[in-house]
Design an enzyme around this catalytic site. Structure first.
Site, PDB file in Angstrom:
ATOM      1  N   ASN A  94     130.710  77.942  46.072  1.00 22.05           N
ATOM      2  CA  ASN A  94     129.677  77.047  45.522  1.00 22.05           C
ATOM      3  C   ASN A  94     129.744  75.636  46.113  1.00 22.05           C
ATOM      4  OD1 ASN A  94     128.620  79.035  43.973  1.00 22.05           O
ATOM      5  ND2 ASN A  94     129.611  78.411  42.061  1.00 22.05           N
TER       6      ASN A  94
ATOM      7  N   LYS B 190     134.214  85.283  38.521  1.00 25.55           N
ATOM      8  CA  LYS B 190     133.308  85.109  39.666  1.00 25.55           C
ATOM      9  C   LYS B 190     133.905  84.199  40.733  1.00 25.55           C
ATOM     10  CE  LYS B 190     128.595  85.350  38.369  1.00 25.55           C
ATOM     11  NZ  LYS B 190     127.362  84.665  37.997  1.00 25.55           N
ATOM     12  N   LEU B 191     134.906  83.458  40.379  1.00 25.56           N
ATOM     13  CA  LEU B 191     135.680  82.623  41.318  1.00 25.56           C
ATOM     14  C   LEU B 191     134.834  81.548  42.017  1.00 25.56           C
ATOM     15  CD1 LEU B 191     137.801  85.442  43.077  1.00 25.56           C
ATOM     16  CD2 LEU B 191     138.125  84.476  40.823  1.00 25.56           C
ATOM     17  N   CYS B 192     133.898  80.947  41.304  1.00 29.73           N
ATOM     18  CA  CYS B 192     133.040  79.882  41.883  1.00 29.73           C
ATOM     19  C   CYS B 192     132.341  80.377  43.147  1.00 29.73           C
ATOM     20  CB  CYS B 192     133.817  78.620  42.210  1.00 29.73           C
ATOM     21  SG  CYS B 192     134.692  77.924  40.825  1.00 29.73           S
ATOM     22  N   ALA B 193     132.069  81.652  43.197  1.00 32.86           N
ATOM     23  CA  ALA B 193     131.466  82.226  44.410  1.00 32.86           C
ATOM     24  C   ALA B 193     130.196  82.980  44.011  1.00 32.86           C
ATOM     25  CB  ALA B 193     132.482  83.132  45.092  1.00 32.86           C
TER      26      ALA B 193
END
Ligand SMILES: Cc1ncc(COP(=O)(O)O)c(C=O)c1O
Length: 409
Positions: A118, A364-367
């Protein structure tokens, strides 16, 4: 395992509530080196004055000397010129600063890979909404940006390619070289997010893009430290989006109007007082890692990644995401059982084991972009740094097997 390394990470050397910590969340933030924390504290107490040639007293001159030295050394570590190094608070600030400092017009196009975090996706997404620039995304194929789609979306209006050097969500290699070569062949500048790459790879900017960014906290340095590298020729064609003290060349009256001339070098990107102590500690951290040897660190982490891949491959209730794991520093997987909650599993590892507290990352791992393009949004990620050993992986895999037994009952 590197000799005496656990002494550098006191939290790993002691028990908390009678349990040992196994830290497998370094891709989020590495544990901090005692050496680096000490370097930051010593700096703060000995040179707590401003650098940047603002003041001309003794302490300020010492601070400037250190600041200059840290810049030169960090440039040396990545093979760049010192005037190509801009200090930032981390990858996120570096990429925002670069994105908002590019001189772009409405007809311009930016291409970003579908793997981007992100911190790359969102600044360019907003530019596309606010400035009407076209944002084109390279779709994914087998967890990699698809090269043939990429070639089709390039054209004479493409002003930048963004491609990460290592994904934070899918383990293993990002095969970025062919994208880099193709963009360079067409004279398109390339921005590379090196947040996940820098802690365990030797960075040589001659083999990377025109803009790169990485964070200190992922390599054992303090929070709020990082590097934005911009190739000199490109930097001169950009206008820093951040202005303030230390960025002006002159201010004059031109008739009744004020005319300001701004600096056109790295200083124009470092507005205001900087995190001098953090930067000093970032340099000391990179020096520490280089003394161990980035190749040795790479070898250690590659061995762990292969070991983890082999152990996890035998578990049929999960799907491992990525390939060529020895090139990366993490392994992620998706549970295949419907009642497997990744959040509950993370809490189980942290709270319910008798002898260990295991730290992992899930979700979601900032992805959001990779998640949209792959359809995978709930992953479990384990990641490695210099303090990890095969035993950490053994304990993690055994705990995963126990958890699977519990939820299958
Ligand atoms: C691939 C990638 N890019 C960028 C970032 C952002 O880094 P920071 O939060 O240090 O700015 C991260 C953080 O996890 C990351 O994994």
């Amino acid at each position: 395992m590197f000799k005496n390394i656990l002494k550098e990470f006191p939290i790993l050397d002691r028990k908390i509530n009678g349990k040992k910590i196994i830290y497998l969340d370094s891709a989020c933030s590495a544990l901090k080196l005692k050496y680096s924390a000490q370097a930051q504290m010593d700096y703060l107490l000995e040179y707590g004055s401003c650098a940047g040639k603002r003041s001309t007293h003794y302490l300020s001159e010492l601070a400037e000397e250190k600041f200059h030295y840290a810049r030169e050394k960090i440039a040396y570590f990545i093979n760049s010129l010192s005037e190509e190094i801009i200090f930032v608070s981390g990858t996120t600030e570096g990429i925002n600063l670069a994105a908002n400092s590019l001189l772009l017009n409405k007809s311009d196009e930016i291409v970003i890979s579908g793997l981007e975090h992100n911190s790359v996706f969102l600044p360019f997404y907003r530019l596309s909404k606010e400035k009407g620039i076209k944002l084109k995304i390279i779709p994914l194929k087998n967890y990699q940006p698809d090269f043939s789609s990429f070639k089709k979306i390039l054209n004479k209006n493409t002003k930048l390619l963004c491609i990460t050097a290592a994904s934070n969500i899918f383990g293993g290699d990002v095969k970025y070289e062919k994208f880099l070569n193709e963009a360079q062949r067409m004279n398109i500048p390339v921005l590379m997010d090196c947040a996940q790459y820098a802690p365990s790879h030797k960075i040589d900017i001659n083999k990377m893009g025109d803009i790169i960014a990485f964070s200190g906290h992922k390599m054992g340095a303090p929070f709020g430290t990082g590097v934005l590298y911009i190739k000199k020729d490109l930097m001169f064609k950009m206008n820093s989006s951040k202005l303030g003290g230390g960025t002006i060349k002159s201010a004059n009256f031109s008739g009744k109007n004020i005319k300001v001339e701004l600096l056109k070098n790295y200083m124009s990107f470092e507005a205001g007082i900087q995190n001098y102590a953090g930067i000093w500690s970032l340099f000391k951290t990179m020096e520490f890692l280089n003394q161990i040897g980035m190749e040795n660190i790479r070898k250690h982490i590659s061995n762990l990644a292969i070991y983890a891949f082999e152990k996890l491959s035998s578990i049929k209730e999960i799907q491992i995401l990525g390939s060529d794991f020895d090139k990366g520093s993490l392994i992620s997987f998706k549970p295949l059982l419907k009642n497997f909650s990744v959040q509950d599993f993370s809490i189980y590892l942290s709270d319910d084991l008798p002898d260990y507290i295991i730290a992992i990352r899930c979700g979601k791992l900032c992805a959001d972009l990779p998640s949209l393009y792959s359809g995978i949004d709930n992953v479990i990620r384990i990641s490695f740094f210099i303090y990890n050993s095969e035993k950490d992986i053994d304990v993690f895999v055994d705990s995963l097997k126990k958890y699977l037994k519990i939820i299958k009952k």
